[in-house]
Design an enzyme around this catalytic site. Structure first.
Site, mmCIF file in Angstrom:
data_model
loop_
_atom_site.group_PDB
_atom_site.id
_atom_site.type_symbol
_atom_site.label_atom_id
_atom_site.label_comp_id
_atom_site.label_asym_id
_atom_site.label_seq_id
_atom_site.Cartn_x
_atom_site.Cartn_y
_atom_site.Cartn_z
ATOM 1 N N LEU A 231 67.125 52.706 33.419
ATOM 2 C CA LEU A 231 66.884 54.113 33.119
ATOM 3 C C LEU A 231 65.425 54.333 32.765
ATOM 4 O O LEU A 231 64.832 53.534 32.036
ATOM 5 C CB LEU A 231 67.780 54.530 31.959
ATOM 6 C CG LEU A 231 67.847 56.014 31.626
ATOM 7 C CD1 LEU A 231 68.775 56.737 32.586
ATOM 8 C CD2 LEU A 231 68.333 56.216 30.189
ATOM 9 N N SER A 232 64.846 55.425 33.252
ATOM 10 C CA SER A 232 63.481 55.830 32.909
ATOM 11 C C SER A 232 62.493 54.731 33.321
ATOM 12 O O SER A 232 62.457 54.365 34.489
ATOM 13 C CB SER A 232 63.386 56.180 31.420
ATOM 14 O OG SER A 232 62.160 56.794 31.103
#
Length: 404
Positions: A231-232
């Protein structure tokens, strides 16, 4: 999505949207978030801490009262929300790593999550994965049934925790019959807090021991169907690991990131090689002054540089920007990925606009690019505020890819 609150502070608005979005899987209540945010002074880190801390304490008290009365579901739900609110409380404080409020809030966030974990059926299992003389801390979510099942390894990015990954994909995977393993790697909260481990670019050195642990110690895991979701900033780290760890059956970048050096150098008015040399130089006072000026006018840059200096364990803003230069999938790294890869892209990404397409274009493996748009309410970074929509598409892709 236009800001409902903090119209002139995109970083405060994004973190508020992040808290709102976690309502989809039990990490907040809409009214609690709005009531908290309305009391916060934009740009004031102390105000942010005070209001989120007050909401977290109140919610944790609700949880303890419910548990004492035998109301286990109410207690579980309140502990989950309190965990997320304590995480939010200390979010902007890392400019001073010695601030005692960081440790107090982080420990309360983890304690509340553990309290909630004990109230699930089956219980969420805290785990410790051996790693270079210490451990990586995380959670194993066991899918129902006795036959070996596919497993999703999930980790957060630049600033999020393993606890938060329950709301950012863990619950969704579990609902669909996957085992889920979430953990904090170097630079992420547990590893940074307990062992002082900063981020490192060779993320395969992190993921390989995690895959070893799954295949060697968890008989319920189908070792041929282990996938990885980052994520991210994890949207760069996970593909980096997949370029070298070929036991992964699939990799998912939410959202795709190709080269953090582009972030470091984009505000420097000179060719990139010259900018890189100045960022790595022993002395560059003009660049130092320019970075300080940027931090005074750009709320996102101010937060990213202060938190990043902590997460990378460097002393100055310029050293932080220099550290980003080492995080890249260029020079043929992306092309080494062989497993099916899903690259997600947010139409209105606050941090990495355009990089998902770059990653996708460099892949030579079976690949899919999934755009999430502003019109459907999913255009924010990591599709915050549209978790059910996003995880539905992401995990449907994984179901099809793994024949699950």
């Amino acid at each position: 999505m236009k800001p409902m609150l903090f119209e002139d502070d995109p970083q405060f608005w994004y973190e508020t949207l992040r808290a709102l979005g976690h309502a989809a899987y039990g990490g907040s209540d809409f009214g609690e978030v709005v009531a908290t945010a309305e009391k916060i002074t934009a740009g004031d880190y102390d105000s942010w801490y005070e209001q989120w801390s007050a909401t977290a304490e109140r919610t944790a008290t609700e949880a303890r009262t419910a548990l004492a009365g035998g109301h286990r579901v109410t207690a579980r739900d309140a502990f989950l929300r309190a965990s997320n609110y304590f995480r939010s409380a200390e979010f902007f404080l890392h400019g001073n790593p010695d601030d005692p409020r960081i440790a107090a809030s982080y420990e309360r966030s983890v304690d509340c999550f553990h309290a909630a974990a004990r109230l699930f059926e089956p219980k969420i299992e805290p785990v410790e994965i051996p790693f270079e003389g210490t451990v990586l801390r995380g959670y194993f979510y066991r899918a129902p049934g006795d036959a070996p099942a596919p497993t999703i390894v999930m980790h957060n990015g630049f600033d999020g925790s393993a606890e938060e990954m329950y709301f950012f994909g863990g619950a969704a995977g579990l609902e669909r019959g996957y085992h889920v393993l979430t953990f904090d790697g170097p630079g992420q909260p547990a590893a940074r807090f307990h062992d002082g481990l900063p981020f490192r670019p060779d993320w395969e050195s992190v993921i390989t021991p995690v895959v070893d642990w799954l295949t060697d110690t968890r008989p319920e895991v189908d070792s041929e169907r282990i996938s990885l979701l980052g994520l991210s900033m994890g949207g760069l780290l996970a593909p980096r690991a997949a370029a070298f760890e070929h036991r992964l059956a699939a990799v998912i970048a939410v959202d795709g990131v190709y080269d953090l050096g582009q972030i470091s150098t984009k505000n420097l008015p000179m060719p990139r090689p010259e900018a890189e040399a100045l960022l790595r130089a022993e002395h560059a006072p003009e660049i130092d002054a320019a970075i300080e000026a940027l931090m005074k006018t750009d709320s996102t840059a101010r937060w990213a540089i202060t938190h990043g200096s902590y997460a990378m364990d460097v002393a100055t803003p310029r050293q932080f920007l220099a550290s980003y230069l080492d995080y890249t999938l260029a020079d043929g790294i992306a092309e080494k990925i062989t497993c099916p890869t899903l690259v997600c892209e947010a139409e209105d990404d606050l941090f990495f606009a355009g990089q998902a397409q770059q990653l996708y274009d460099h892949l030579s493996c079976p690949k899919t690019l999934q755009l999430f748009t502003v019109a459907e309410g999913a255009g924010a970074h990591c599709h915050t505020g549209a978790q059910r929509l996003a995880m539905g598409r992401i995990l449907d892709w994984l179901d099809t890819t793994l024949n699950h």
